[in-house]
Enzyme design. Structure first.
Site, PDB file in Angstrom:
ATOM      1  N   TYR A 138       0.813  -1.208   0.000  1.00  0.00           N
ATOM      2  CA  TYR A 138       0.000   0.000   0.000  1.00  0.00           C
ATOM      3  C   TYR A 138       0.855   1.271   0.000  1.00  0.00           C
ATOM      4  O   TYR A 138       0.351   2.362   0.265  1.00  0.00           O
ATOM      5  CB  TYR A 138      -0.912   0.011   1.229  1.00  0.00           C
ATOM      6  N   LYS A 210       2.865 -14.859   4.715  1.00  0.00           N
ATOM      7  CA  LYS A 210       2.803 -15.660   3.485  1.00  0.00           C
ATOM      8  C   LYS A 210       4.221 -15.842   2.969  1.00  0.00           C
ATOM      9  O   LYS A 210       4.524 -15.683   1.781  1.00  0.00           O
ATOM     10  CB  LYS A 210       1.909 -14.976   2.441  1.00  0.00           C
ATOM     11  N   ASP A 242      -3.960 -17.276   4.430  1.00  0.00           N
ATOM     12  CA  ASP A 242      -5.090 -18.021   3.899  1.00  0.00           C
ATOM     13  C   ASP A 242      -5.579 -19.057   4.910  1.00  0.00           C
ATOM     14  O   ASP A 242      -6.788 -19.222   5.124  1.00  0.00           O
ATOM     15  CB  ASP A 242      -4.745 -18.679   2.558  1.00  0.00           C
ATOM     16  N   ASP A 270     -11.593  -7.120   7.830  1.00  0.00           N
ATOM     17  CA  ASP A 270     -12.945  -7.104   7.272  1.00  0.00           C
ATOM     18  C   ASP A 270     -13.634  -8.451   7.449  1.00  0.00           C
ATOM     19  O   ASP A 270     -14.857  -8.514   7.695  1.00  0.00           O
ATOM     20  CB  ASP A 270     -12.905  -6.727   5.789  1.00  0.00           C
TER      21      ASP A 270
END
Length: 372
Positions: A138, A210, A242, A270
């Protein structure tokens, strides 16, 4: 009063003014009960102001905000304004100027809030996502492969310069997005997460990672975060993001403080907002060494704006985070307890509309304040 705080208020767009009014009402009630003072500084910035004046967020306001201890924000976003103008010009500008490197997203199951995956009897859901807020994918660095990609960047910790060039053996359309992690940024967010875990009585910290697919970026994260966590006497564990999402849906009660790089934190928080009852109870905070910004996660919801139908609980819980970060921890606990007491004791028709009731924005705010 012996303690007083100068709070900036930016009600923003859509339902923002309505929910911020109720959050302010509750904060004023608890301040009166706990014996500290408040002075509010209102700012008009958002879609209406931009459409009338063309002004987004002047540099002079950033200087003014340095005299405040916190900023309570309603929501930013309006369909009449091209996406990204207000978000970059207000939200990101504030985050980067004040180096708000911590994004906090609690996920707690409150009484009578419907859950998409009900908890087994005797189980509780009370997690905290601590998201790094300045780096990862980001950072806004990228471009197409047809020209050099500028890697110039300014953050609170550093200034970076450079460029990236690529050459393909055959003509290709291409795009690049650069992810970044620095030791200083990873260590400071890990230290913050550790302190919050210790403050909750936890003995471990979980990192969403990850590294199996992106070892350069997230392997570096694991190395720095492990060292910083073990210095503080906490058990450090990693889990691929995940797999974490899979387990959060099945056994959310097994998790406590989850540390996340920027992109994973956006996704995981979220998911947890949905699992803990939806955006109506999803609070958020952006904090650093200076001014903190506290806002509900739900956005501006222009379709129900100015109808007294919005659920103000997320804004009220965001204000509780604000009080906690100001050091008024007893007041923060009181506000959260008042939300729980309202939800537990309200008649079905008194609950917010999204929870199946007919409770108006102002009525719900009044009810929470009455429990203080």
């Amino acid at each position: 009063m012996s303690r007083s705080y100068r709070i900036a208020q930016m009600a923003g767009d859509g339902i923002g003014p309505e929910v911020v009014a109720e959050a302010r009402k509750v904060v004023e009630a608890v301040a009166s009960a706990k014996g500290f003072g408040l002075s509010w500084v209102d700012y008009p910035f958002g879609a209406e102001h931009y459409l009338k004046t063309g002004e987004i967020l002047p540099e002079s306001v950033l200087d003014e905000l340095q005299s405040c201890q916190a900023l309570l924000l309603g929501a930013i976003g309006d369909p009449r304004v091209k996406a990204g103008i207000l978000e970059r010009g207000i939200l990101l500008k504030l985050r980067f100027f004040f180096d708000m490197f911590v994004n906090l997203r609690p996920a707690k199951a409150f009484p009578r809030v419907p859950l998409p995956v009900p908890l087994p009897e005797g189980r509780e859901m009370d997690l905290l996502v601590v998201r790094e807020n300045t780096e990862d994918f980001y950072v806004g660095l990228g471009g197409d492969g047809g020209s050099p990609v500028d890697l110039g960047l300014e953050r609170g910790l550093y200034t970076m310069e450079g460029e990236m060039r690529v050459r393909f053996s055959t003509p290709q359309r291409s795009a690049f997005q650069v992810g970044l992690a620095t030791e200083g940024a990873v260590r400071r967010i890990t230290a913050d997460a550790c302190e919050r875990a210790l403050g909750r009585g936890e003995k471990r910290l979980t990192l969403a990672t990850k590294a199996n697919a992106m070892p350069q970026l997230y392997g570096f994260w694991e190395e720095m975060a492990r060292d910083e966590t073990e210095k503080r006497g906490l058990t450090f564990e990693t889990i691929n993001v995940d797999a974490l999402c899979y387990h959060l849906v099945r056994t959310p009660w097994k998790w406590n403080v989850v540390l996340c790089p920027n992109m994973f934190g956006d996704i995981v928080s979220d998911l947890l907002a949905a699992l803990s009852g939806g955006l109506g109870v999803a609070a958020g905070a952006n904090i650093g060494a200076g001014l903190g910004m506290f806002e509900p996660v739900h956005g501006s919801a222009p379709d129900i704006a100015r109808q007294n139908r919005a659920n103000p609980l997320a804004a009220i819980l965001s204000a509780a985070l604000m009080l906690d970060c100001l050091g008024e921890k007893e007041a923060a606990r009181s506000v959260e307890a008042a939300v729980g007491a309202f939800l537990a004791g309200a008649r079905p028709d008194e609950l917010p509309e999204e929870m199946g009731g007919r409770g108006t924005t102002s009525a719900v705010g009044d009810a929470v304040a009455s429990h203080l």
